[in-house]
Each structure stands twice: as C-alpha cells, then as structure tokens.
Scaffold this motif. Structure first.
Motif, PDB file in Angstrom:
ATOM      1  N   ASP A 176       0.822  -1.214   0.000  1.00 52.55           N
ATOM      2  CA  ASP A 176       0.000   0.000   0.000  1.00 52.55           C
ATOM      3  C   ASP A 176       0.853   1.260   0.000  1.00 52.55           C
ATOM      4  O   ASP A 176       0.555   2.225  -0.670  1.00 52.55           O
ATOM      5  N   ASP A 177       1.916   1.259   0.804  1.00 52.98           N
ATOM      6  CA  ASP A 177       2.815   2.413   0.890  1.00 52.98           C
ATOM      7  C   ASP A 177       4.205   1.848   1.156  1.00 52.98           C
ATOM      8  O   ASP A 177       4.658   1.780   2.293  1.00 52.98           O
ATOM      9  N   VAL A 178       4.864   1.436   0.102  1.00 51.57           N
ATOM     10  CA  VAL A 178       6.090   0.648   0.228  1.00 51.57           C
ATOM     11  C   VAL A 178       7.187   1.389   0.976  1.00 51.57           C
ATOM     12  O   VAL A 178       7.837   0.826   1.857  1.00 51.57           O
ATOM     13  N   ASP A 179       7.422   2.645   0.649  1.00 48.83           N
ATOM     14  CA  ASP A 179       8.534   3.360   1.279  1.00 48.83           C
ATOM     15  C   ASP A 179       8.342   3.506   2.785  1.00 48.83           C
ATOM     16  O   ASP A 179       9.272   3.288   3.562  1.00 48.83           O
ATOM     17  N   THR A 180       7.132   3.862   3.211  1.00 51.71           N
ATOM     18  CA  THR A 180       6.848   3.975   4.645  1.00 51.71           C
ATOM     19  C   THR A 180       6.953   2.605   5.308  1.00 51.71           C
ATOM     20  O   THR A 180       7.497   2.472   6.408  1.00 51.71           O
ATOM     21  N   THR A 181       6.441   1.578   4.628  1.00 51.48           N
ATOM     22  CA  THR A 181       6.499   0.221   5.163  1.00 51.48           C
ATOM     23  C   THR A 181       7.940  -0.212   5.376  1.00 51.48           C
ATOM     24  O   THR A 181       8.291  -0.764   6.425  1.00 51.48           O
ATOM     25  N   ILE A 182       8.795   0.054   4.406  1.00 48.75           N
ATOM     26  CA  ILE A 182      10.199  -0.346   4.518  1.00 48.75           C
ATOM     27  C   ILE A 182      10.864   0.376   5.678  1.00 48.75           C
ATOM     28  O   ILE A 182      11.620  -0.231   6.451  1.00 48.75           O
ATOM     29  N   ARG A 183      10.586   1.675   5.841  1.00 53.56           N
ATOM     30  CA  ARG A 183      11.174   2.416   6.962  1.00 53.56           C
ATOM     31  C   ARG A 183      10.735   1.823   8.297  1.00 53.56           C
ATOM     32  O   ARG A 183      11.554   1.626   9.205  1.00 53.56           O
ATOM     33  N   THR A 184       9.443   1.536   8.417  1.00 56.71           N
ATOM     34  CA  THR A 184       8.929   0.972   9.669  1.00 56.71           C
ATOM     35  C   THR A 184       9.523  -0.411   9.922  1.00 56.71           C
ATOM     36  O   THR A 184       9.945  -0.728  11.041  1.00 56.71           O
ATOM     37  N   MET A 185       9.600  -1.222   8.867  1.00 57.68           N
ATOM     38  CA  MET A 185      10.183  -2.558   9.023  1.00 57.68           C
ATOM     39  C   MET A 185      11.652  -2.478   9.427  1.00 57.68           C
ATOM     40  O   MET A 185      12.111  -3.246  10.279  1.00 57.68           O
ATOM     41  N   ARG A 186      12.380  -1.555   8.842  1.00 52.81           N
ATOM     42  CA  ARG A 186      13.805  -1.423   9.183  1.00 52.81           C
ATOM     43  C   ARG A 186      13.980  -0.974  10.635  1.00 52.81           C
ATOM     44  O   ARG A 186      14.879  -1.439  11.340  1.00 52.81           O
ATOM     45  N   ASP A 187      13.109  -0.066  11.095  1.00 49.15           N
ATOM     46  CA  ASP A 187      13.187   0.379  12.489  1.00 49.15           C
ATOM     47  C   ASP A 187      12.918  -0.792  13.443  1.00 49.15           C
ATOM     48  O   ASP A 187      13.591  -0.942  14.470  1.00 49.15           O
ATOM     49  N   LEU A 188      11.934  -1.622  13.094  1.00 46.04           N
ATOM     50  CA  LEU A 188      11.613  -2.780  13.930  1.00 46.04           C
ATOM     51  C   LEU A 188      12.696  -3.846  13.817  1.00 46.04           C
ATOM     52  O   LEU A 188      13.043  -4.498  14.810  1.00 46.04           O
ATOM     53  N   ARG A 189      13.236  -4.009  12.631  1.00 44.45           N
ATOM     54  CA  ARG A 189      14.302  -4.989  12.428  1.00 44.45           C
ATOM     55  C   ARG A 189      15.536  -4.594  13.245  1.00 44.45           C
ATOM     56  O   ARG A 189      16.264  -5.454  13.755  1.00 44.45           O
ATOM     57  N   ALA A 190      15.776  -3.281  13.379  1.00 45.20           N
ATOM     58  CA  ALA A 190      16.901  -2.809  14.186  1.00 45.20           C
ATOM     59  C   ALA A 190      16.738  -3.197  15.652  1.00 45.20           C
ATOM     60  O   ALA A 190      17.733  -3.374  16.368  1.00 45.20           O
ATOM     61  N   LEU A 191      15.486  -3.356  16.089  1.00 50.07           N
ATOM     62  CA  LEU A 191      15.242  -3.831  17.452  1.00 50.07           C
ATOM     63  C   LEU A 191      15.498  -5.329  17.572  1.00 50.07           C
ATOM     64  O   LEU A 191      15.687  -5.837  18.679  1.00 50.07           O
ATOM     65  N   GLY A 192      15.448  -6.034  16.427  1.00 50.50           N
ATOM     66  CA  GLY A 192      15.629  -7.482  16.430  1.00 50.50           C
ATOM     67  C   GLY A 192      14.385  -8.256  16.044  1.00 50.50           C
ATOM     68  O   GLY A 192      14.400  -9.488  15.985  1.00 50.50           O
ATOM     69  N   VAL A 193      13.283  -7.557  15.774  1.00 46.45           N
ATOM     70  CA  VAL A 193      12.027  -8.201  15.408  1.00 46.45           C
ATOM     71  C   VAL A 193      12.126  -8.758  13.989  1.00 46.45           C
ATOM     72  O   VAL A 193      12.689  -8.115  13.096  1.00 46.45           O
ATOM     73  N   GLY A 194      11.583  -9.962  13.767  1.00 45.77           N
ATOM     74  CA  GLY A 194      11.590 -10.578  12.448  1.00 45.77           C
ATOM     75  C   GLY A 194      10.263 -10.395  11.737  1.00 45.77           C
ATOM     76  O   GLY A 194       9.249 -10.030  12.358  1.00 45.77           O
ATOM     77  N   PHE A 195      10.242 -10.655  10.428  1.00 53.51           N
ATOM     78  CA  PHE A 195       9.034 -10.469   9.619  1.00 53.51           C
ATOM     79  C   PHE A 195       8.784 -11.647   8.697  1.00 53.51           C
ATOM     80  O   PHE A 195       9.727 -12.224   8.141  1.00 53.51           O
TER      81      PHE A 195
END
Length: 198
Positions: free
Chosen positions: A76-95
């Motif tokens: 739906d909003d790829v760029d925002t999604t990628i930023r949010t995923m990267r922020d969560l991935r930096a915490l260690g969360v997987g997807f």
C-alpha cells in the motif's frame, strides 16, 4: 469501526506476555511467536515505539517476536512500510510475508523488504493434490526457489495430509503449519503438546 488498532496492541501485549512466561520453561524457552499485524495498526505512527515499549516491559529478546504482514499491507505504501520494518528490524524483530502470491506481488519491492520468511498460502498447498496438481507443484516449487534465492525461509500454511507434506519436503520447504501437525490450541494446550513431543 477503527478498533482493530486497539485490539492489535492487546494481542501484541498478550503475545509478549506469553513469550516471557515461556522463558522460564526449559521446554518452551527460545520459542518464537508470530503475530499478524493489520495494515491500520502497522501504519500507526506510534507502532514502533509501542513495540519497543512492550518488549522492554516484558524483558524478552526481540528476536523471539515475529510480525506477519500481508502483501496488501506491504504494498500500500512501500517506502513507509520499509522504513517501519527497518526500524523494527533494528530492534531485532523478524518479519514474515503472509499469503504470498495471492495478491499483486511485486518482485522489485520483495528484494527491498527486510523479511526473514515467506509464507505460502494454503490455497497453493491444497492444490498440490488437486485436479491441477502439476501446475500447483510448479508454482510452489518456483515460490520456494524464489524465497531461498532471497535468503528467506519458507513456511507452508494449511498442510493437512502426509501427501502434501511429502511434496513440500521434496520441494525444499523449510517449515509447515496446519492440521497435519496440530489443530489450533491455546497456550496451555500447546505447551502440553510440546512437552509430549520432547
């Protein structure tokens, strides 16, 4: 009604509470838990901060939490999604990407997303032993090769028969879920099953 965000945070809180309780049990220690996240919840500007707070509150390693997103949520909003995923991935969360192949799959975006797992939808799995099983096997084989080429694990949903399992194993699928393994269970039932199998 707009309540899905609130409900989603309650589910996330409950999942992290469950993960904390598992850490004290040698049989369950180190297990991961996957939580489906709605598009509305994922787009909430406070989502990353809320996940960080919940993980900190329960004192669990972020690597034990996996978030499942559908293709539509991601695209739906790829760029925002990628930023949010990267922020969560930096915490260690997987997807995991749920229901891959059932919507408009964009391979350009797939390689940009910080995913760790791709889930093959149950419709593809059920079709492995249906009337067009040869075509379905080709699709599943291609999805598995694609995921492995991107260094993603593959989980097949809705596995119900030994024949489906055998085909998926032959194709190199990494994990399965479905009634062949177990019906849905509450946490106590799951723990009892895990102890029995151990």
């Amino acid at each position: 009604t707009g309540l899905i965000g609130q409900i989603g945070f309650q589910v996330l809180d409950g999942a992290c509470r469950q993960l904390r309780s598992w850490q004290a049990d040698p049989t369950m220690h180190g297990l991961t838990l996957a939580v489906n996240v709605s598009a509305r919840q994922f787009r909430d500007p406070g989502f990353v901060a809320a996940v960080r707070r919940i993980l900190s509150e329960y004192g669990i390693p972020a690597s034990l939490l996996k978030l499942e997103l559908t293709e539509s949520t991601v695209l739906d909003d790829v760029d925002t999604t990628i930023r949010t995923m990267r922020d969560l991935r930096a915490l260690g969360v997987g997807f995991s990407m749920d229901d891959f192949g059932t919507g408009y799959s964009s391979f350009v975006y797939l390689q940009r997303l910080p995913l760790s797992c791709m889930k093959i939808d149950r419709e593809f799995v059920h079709a492995l032993t249906g009337d067009d099983s040869e075509g379905s096997r080709q699709i599943v084989s291609t999805l598995i090769q694609l995921a492995h080429g991107l260094s993603l694990r593959v989980l097949a949903e809705g596995v119900e028969t030994p024949e489906q399992l055998a085909i998926l194993r032959e194709q190199g699928c990494d994990e399965i879920q479905g009634y062949l393994h177990s019906a849905p269970q509450d946490a106590a039932g799951f723990a009892a099953t895990a102890r029995h199998h151990q």
